[in-house]
Design an enzyme around this catalytic site. Structure first.
Site, PDB file in Angstrom:
ATOM      1  N   GLU A  11      60.967  11.097  13.006  1.00 49.72           N
ATOM      2  CA  GLU A  11      59.839  11.840  12.436  1.00 49.72           C
ATOM      3  C   GLU A  11      60.105  12.305  11.007  1.00 49.72           C
ATOM      4  O   GLU A  11      59.240  12.252  10.145  1.00 49.72           O
ATOM      5  CB  GLU A  11      59.510  13.062  13.305  1.00 49.72           C
ATOM      6  CG  GLU A  11      58.933  12.714  14.658  1.00 49.72           C
ATOM      7  CD  GLU A  11      58.624  13.956  15.475  1.00 49.72           C
ATOM      8  OE1 GLU A  11      58.158  14.946  14.883  1.00 49.72           O
ATOM      9  OE2 GLU A  11      58.846  13.941  16.695  1.00 49.72           O
ATOM     10  N   ASP A  97      61.053  13.181  18.440  1.00 48.06           N
ATOM     11  CA  ASP A  97      61.554  14.317  19.231  1.00 48.06           C
ATOM     12  C   ASP A  97      61.174  14.185  20.700  1.00 48.06           C
ATOM     13  O   ASP A  97      60.126  13.629  21.037  1.00 48.06           O
ATOM     14  CB  ASP A  97      60.989  15.633  18.678  1.00 48.06           C
ATOM     15  CG  ASP A  97      61.488  15.913  17.267  1.00 48.06           C
ATOM     16  OD1 ASP A  97      62.540  15.397  16.893  1.00 48.06           O
ATOM     17  OD2 ASP A  97      60.799  16.659  16.541  1.00 48.06           O
ATOM     18  N   ASP A  99      59.812  16.013  22.976  1.00 54.56           N
ATOM     19  CA  ASP A  99      58.859  16.953  23.541  1.00 54.56           C
ATOM     20  C   ASP A  99      57.520  16.222  23.618  1.00 54.56           C
ATOM     21  O   ASP A  99      57.435  15.034  23.304  1.00 54.56           O
ATOM     22  CB  ASP A  99      58.772  18.245  22.720  1.00 54.56           C
ATOM     23  CG  ASP A  99      58.450  17.984  21.255  1.00 54.56           C
ATOM     24  OD1 ASP A  99      57.999  16.867  20.923  1.00 54.56           O
ATOM     25  OD2 ASP A  99      58.638  18.892  20.429  1.00 54.56           O
ATOM     26  N   GLU A 101      54.818  16.405  21.808  1.00 60.14           N
ATOM     27  CA  GLU A 101      54.339  15.913  20.512  1.00 60.14           C
ATOM     28  C   GLU A 101      55.142  14.685  20.092  1.00 60.14           C
ATOM     29  O   GLU A 101      54.587  13.696  19.612  1.00 60.14           O
ATOM     30  CB  GLU A 101      54.453  17.012  19.446  1.00 60.14           C
ATOM     31  CG  GLU A 101      53.456  18.142  19.597  1.00 60.14           C
ATOM     32  CD  GLU A 101      52.014  17.695  19.458  1.00 60.14           C
ATOM     33  OE1 GLU A 101      51.724  16.858  18.577  1.00 60.14           O
ATOM     34  OE2 GLU A 101      51.171  18.177  20.242  1.00 60.14           O
ATOM     35  N   TYR A 321      68.205  20.720  19.344  1.00 61.66           N
ATOM     36  CA  TYR A 321      66.765  20.764  19.104  1.00 61.66           C
ATOM     37  C   TYR A 321      66.220  22.172  19.321  1.00 61.66           C
ATOM     38  O   TYR A 321      66.539  22.826  20.313  1.00 61.66           O
ATOM     39  CB  TYR A 321      66.058  19.776  20.035  1.00 61.66           C
ATOM     40  CG  TYR A 321      64.615  19.546  19.690  1.00 61.66           C
ATOM     41  CD1 TYR A 321      64.243  19.146  18.413  1.00 61.66           C
ATOM     42  CD2 TYR A 321      63.635  19.727  20.650  1.00 61.66           C
ATOM     43  CE1 TYR A 321      62.912  18.930  18.102  1.00 61.66           C
ATOM     44  CE2 TYR A 321      62.299  19.498  20.350  1.00 61.66           C
ATOM     45  CZ  TYR A 321      61.948  19.099  19.066  1.00 61.66           C
ATOM     46  OH  TYR A 321      60.628  18.884  18.755  1.00 61.66           O
ATOM     47  N   ARG A 323      62.992  23.328  19.547  1.00 64.04           N
ATOM     48  CA  ARG A 323      61.731  23.581  20.267  1.00 64.04           C
ATOM     49  C   ARG A 323      61.982  23.326  21.747  1.00 64.04           C
ATOM     50  O   ARG A 323      61.903  22.206  22.224  1.00 64.04           O
ATOM     51  CB  ARG A 323      60.611  22.684  19.738  1.00 64.04           C
ATOM     52  CG  ARG A 323      60.185  23.054  18.328  1.00 64.04           C
ATOM     53  CD  ARG A 323      58.962  22.280  17.877  1.00 64.04           C
ATOM     54  NE  ARG A 323      58.571  22.668  16.532  1.00 64.04           N
ATOM     55  CZ  ARG A 323      59.015  22.096  15.420  1.00 64.04           C
ATOM     56  NH1 ARG A 323      59.870  21.084  15.505  1.00 64.04           N
ATOM     57  NH2 ARG A 323      58.617  22.521  14.246  1.00 64.04           N
ATOM     58  N   HIS A 368      65.491  19.567  27.073  1.00 71.26           N
ATOM     59  CA  HIS A 368      66.042  20.096  28.316  1.00 71.26           C
ATOM     60  C   HIS A 368      67.374  20.809  28.148  1.00 71.26           C
ATOM     61  O   HIS A 368      68.215  20.794  29.028  1.00 71.26           O
ATOM     62  CB  HIS A 368      66.176  18.967  29.328  1.00 71.26           C
ATOM     63  CG  HIS A 368      64.881  18.250  29.549  1.00 71.26           C
ATOM     64  ND1 HIS A 368      63.766  18.883  30.042  1.00 71.26           N
ATOM     65  CD2 HIS A 368      64.514  16.968  29.312  1.00 71.26           C
ATOM     66  CE1 HIS A 368      62.758  18.018  30.129  1.00 71.26           C
ATOM     67  NE2 HIS A 368      63.191  16.859  29.681  1.00 71.26           N
TER      68      HIS A 368
END
Length: 940
Positions: A11, A97, A99, A101, A321, A323, A368
């Site tokens: 990203e 990423d 997640d 998104e 990460y 988020r 996670h």
């Protein structure tokens, strides 16, 4: 033909550079720079699509809520680059990423690029060499359930915004927006302010005593009981100022003074002693929301700043990460934290068994693992001190401490409580007073040796903290060293801060940790909330919007309903719910449960009283209204007419029938809870049409008044009415003389300004002095003329004027103090015309990875920006020059390059060319017509 290369798409460009250095020459790493496509706005859709089922939302609500996606205009160049890179690759790794998104971005890339080579989903939680090499060898399939959950959320937000926002435009103000989480967050801030507005302070008293036993240290205790009855404290009063607890003694000042006096003269002894073990466990490692909260408490960082700094730490391989809503640690991380605690603090500071944490969320849908230092072995703050500076170092240190402390032993100690009885018969109001003291003694610090979590202020807190009490036993006599009556007042509920609002949203299950920073930023950007220090204060606009939503869309701002939507998204991500069915219930309702959907709510709104929802009653017939041009206060005046009889009501002043209500503009510096009836009357008195009379100008004899106008407070003179003499007809279109008027300076107060100051303001412009200037006539002769230098206050601030030459002054006070000599010195400096002289760079970095040219930060006409001489990128709102890193500067430039050149100039050029073409064609037509006329004339 494929060249054996493997294309990896991430990203972020800066993260891509780091990953490329770990993978070697067989891999080409490129960045999508976030999402590449999205739902378009209706105005951006093709003409044929606008008329079809996608025309309203870019979503076909009647056919399974099918979305219509388009590649963003500023991403077309990037997509073309990725397609070219894909042609030379024999494998594609989607490394966005992990997640929802990130999973959705990977799916959109897959749908847009349409690769013909094998595709692998590569996931990792940290940007380290070990993690990246593990990830490239341990890929998985795309998780379509997560994609469905993200797509559902995007469609949900589109339906919510496009259906509800237009109602706000029509009934409150144009340009407003509503959102699934932002509207609820705004309501929470408004509700807290309503509580403060309704709050009524209560006063109460207690007594503080200082006691000492023989051969022991003195200690302080508070009066807690009188004759067996508990003394009222702050928590015993309601927000209405009334005592809500029964069986308590409410002391006033006189009673407290008598008890204090009697205590000083009375006999004190220890009536009870208790001691119990104290144990405290460490907090779990950080998740997104707790990191934001702790960074706010300890580093004074806002949510956006915290996430921006954490993003850089993650992309540069310092933390995992950022988020996530999982508090779990990997086995490697647990081992690393335990080993580091053992090495730094000793084996006794590490428990025998590892600590394992589990979050409250049933379906932690983000990465996670908790936020922790990256790597299988953590780097201590001392080891990264040479690489990180400022907030980056502070945030890394905070994360490191929290992670290591989470695997350390409990803090141990004991908590002691002492009660002291004092005979107070001499007070005349009671016989016995009881004082209490407590303290905690930490005998083994455990995890506290590394880290202690901060706490938000509690309006009722009375924390004695770590305080040691003397060793006492029951029945021991005490000397009274001091007894003092203390008065208190209850305090209103504390306003939310970014940290406490984030905590409240999380506790209610509203939104996701990854969205909290954006939500708090959005409600500020939309003008619903402003800050005073760290406190979040709602604007009057937020009150009007919340009133409308609570009245006409109650379910959409209901806390439980909003939380249930989040749970629905979790079920879709887990594969337990079908996307279309869930959206159908939300939008069209559930007939089985007789639940209305969004469509029915919008269709059945009925009449909305725009004036009513934009009116906030303050009391005593005084209100705040949110108008088209901003908020204002108003004194409601009834018209006095009885609707039944049509006559003036009994007791109503006939002279006030039909009288217009008084109004006054208000500014944002007055918080809603400060807008009392007294404050409104003060504003109304200051803004009356006649204004506040300051006195009479001794020179003109005119009355001078102070007023509050639309553009702020000002002073003016009242000119006498000019009436025609007897028998003389009034002149038509006679120009009325204009009164002198002057705005107040920024540091002046309308309520306290005096006549002398007002006359000084009205005397402006002030003649500073006269200077001689040389002028050259047409025949070459030189003449000298005198020119006045005046000091004036203008639209853009204070300035000097000499003929047509103007120069700015530093502050308004100089208008009255600047001398002719100082003015001449200002004019002696060369005037900057057009662009200012080039300023030195604010900050310098190394060579840009793409262009190879040095990158600097400059201060430009529209703010600070980074540039390598070829590409300019404006700093974002959250970017601070002081803390800006080279990596962030390179990332901004990479994002700007990915967007490509602006299309505005091209469009303007095309428009100019078209206009020129039309003009030329028109000119040719006119020429032909003229020639034809001439030919006809000649023939005739």
């Amino acid at each position: 033909m494929a060249s054996g290369k493997k294309l990896v798409i991430v990203e972020s460009p800066s993260k891509g550079n780091k990953i490329a250095s770990y993978l070697g020459s067989d891999y080409v790493v490129d960045a999508s720079v976030g999402h590449i496509r999205d739902l378009p706005t209706p105005s951006e859709m093709p003409a044929d699509m606008k008329k079809g089922p996608y025309g309203k939302f870019a979503v076909d609500v009647d056919n399974g809520f099918a979305p219509y996606y388009v590649v963003d205009a500023n991403k077309k160049k990037k997509v073309a680059e990725l397609k070219r890179a894909l042609k030379d690759a024999d494998e594609l790794y989607l490394a966005t990423d992990e997640d929802r998104e990130g999973e959705a971005i990977a799916w959109h890339l897959l749908e847009t690029l349409k690769p013909k080579v094998p595709v692998k989903r590569m996931v990792f939680h940290e940007v380290t060499k070990e993690a990246i090499q593990r990830a490239v060898n341990d890929t998985r399939e795309l998780d379509m359930q997560m994609v469905n959950a993200q797509e559902t959320r995007r469609i949900l937000d589109r339906l919510y915004g496009y259906e509800v926002s237009p109602v706000l435009w029509r009934k409150v103000r144009a340009g407003l927006s509503a959102g699934r989480v932002q509207s609820v967050a705004t309501r929470m801030v408004v509700e807290r302010e309503r509580e403060r507005m309704a709050f009524r302070a209560a006063s109460y008293w207690d007594v503080e005593g200082e006691f000492e036993a023989k051969s022991s240290q003195a200690f302080t205790a508070k009066l807690t009981g009188v004759d067996g009855e508990r003394v009222a404290s702050g928590r015993d009063f309601g927000d209405d100022g009334r005592l809500k607890s029964s069986g308590v003694r409410h002391l006033d000042g006189a009673a407290a003074e008598k008890i204090a006096e009697a205590t000083r003269a009375g006999h004190a002894e220890v009536s009870a002693v208790s001691e119990k073990p104290y144990s405290r466990k460490p907090s779990a490692p950080f998740i997104t929301s707790t990191l934001q909260q702790e960074a706010s408490r300890k580093l004074r960082l806002g949510s956006k700043d915290t996430m921006r700094v954490a993003q850089r730490l993650y992309e540069n391989g310092y933390i995992t990460y950022m988020r996530t809503d999982s508090v779990a640690l990997s086995e490697q991380a647990i081992s690393a934290a335990r080993q580091q605690a053992r090495d730094l603090y000793g084996a006794e500071y590490v428990p025998d068994a590892p600590r394992r944490y589990a979050g409250k969320s049933k379906n932690a849908q983000e990465a996670h693992e908790a936020i922790r230092p990256a790597g299988d072995r953590f780097r201590t703050p001392a080891q990264v001190a040479g690489e990180l500076r400022g907030t980056e170092f502070a945030l890394y240190e905070l994360i490191w401490k929290r992670t290591v402390a989470s695997q350390m032993a409990d803090a141990k100690g004991s908590t002691a409580s002492v009660k002291v009885a004092v005979g107070i018969e001499s007070s005349g109001i009671a016989k016995r007073a009881e004082y209490s003291a407590s303290g905690t003694v930490i005998t083994f610090r455990g995890f506290l040796a590394a880290y202690e979590e901060g706490r938000d202020a509690d309006r009722y807190s009375n924390d004695d903290g770590e305080r040691r009490l003397p060793k006492l036993s029951e029945g021991v006599g005490l000397d009274v060293l001091r007894a003092e009556a203390l008065g208190h007042e209850t305090s209103p509920p504390a306003r939310y801060t970014e940290a406490t609002l984030t905590k409240a949203l999380e506790e209610r299950g509203i939104g996701r940790p990854s969205t909290y920073a954006a939500t708090v930023g959005t409600i500020q950007d939309r003008g619903y909330v402003r800050t005073r220090g760290s406190a979040l204060i709602p604007t009057w606009l937020a009150f009007a919007v919340t009133n409308l939503l609570e009245t006409h869309f109650p379910s959409l701002v209901d806390y439980d309903f909003t939380a249930s939507m989040e749970e629905g998204l979790d079920r879709i991500a887990a594969g337990d719910e079908e996307r279309a069915a869930w959206l159908t219930r939300f939008y069209f309702g559930d007939e089985g449960e007789s639940a209305e959907g969004l469509k029915q709510l919008v269709d059945d709104l009925g009449d909305i009283d725009a004036r009513g929802i934009s009116t906030i009653p303050i009391g005593e017939g005084l209100v705040v209204r949110v108008g088209r041009y901003g908020p204002y206060v108003e004194e409601e005046v009834p018209n006095g007419i009885d609707p039944a009889t049509g006559e003036v009501k009994e007791g109503f002043d006939p002279e006030k029938v039909g009288e217009k209500p008084r109004r006054a503009s208000i500014t944002d510096d007055i918080a809603p809870d400060e807008m009392t009836p007294a404050k409104i009357r003060e504003l109304l008195d200051a803004s009356d049409d006649d204004g506040r009379v300051l006195g009479t100008d001794p020179e003109s004899g005119h009355e001078i008044v102070a007023k509050s106008g639309r553009y702020g407070p000002y002073v003016t003179e009242v000119l006498p009415e000019v009436t025609p003499a007897d028998g003389e007809k009034p002149k038509k279109k006679a120009a009325k003389p204009k009164p002198r008027t002057a705005s107040l300076f920024k540091d002046m107060d309308l309520a306290t300004i005096e006549l002398d100051t007002a006359l000084k303001l009205l005397s402006l412009p002030r003649v500073v002095g006269v200077v001689e200037e040389k002028a050259t006539a047409e025949d070459g002769t030189e003449t000298t003329k005198q020119v006045e230098i005046t000091a004036q206050n203008g639209r853009y601030g204070p300035y000097l004027k000499k003929g047509t030459d103007s120069r700015s002054l530093e502050n308004e006070a100089q208008l009255f103090t600047i001398t002719l000599e100082e003015a001449e010195a200002i004019y002696a400096q060369p005037k900057q015309r057009g662009r200012a002289a080039a300023k030195p760079p604010l900050k310098e970095f190394g060579a840009d990875p793409t262009s190879g040219k040095p990158v600097v930060v400059k201060d430009g006409r529209f703010g600070e920006y980074v540039t390598d001489g070829e590409t300019n990128a404006t700093l974002r709102k959250d970017d601070d020059v002081e803390t800006l890193t080279a990596e962030r500067a390179y990332e901004l430039l990479a994002e700007k390059r990915a967007k490509g050149p602006s299309t505005r100039k091209k469009a303007a050029k095309k428009s100019t060319k078209k206009a020129a073409t039309k003009k030329t064609a028109a000119k040719k037509t006119t020429t032909k017509k003229t020639a034809a006329k001439k030919t006809t004339a000649k023939k005739a």
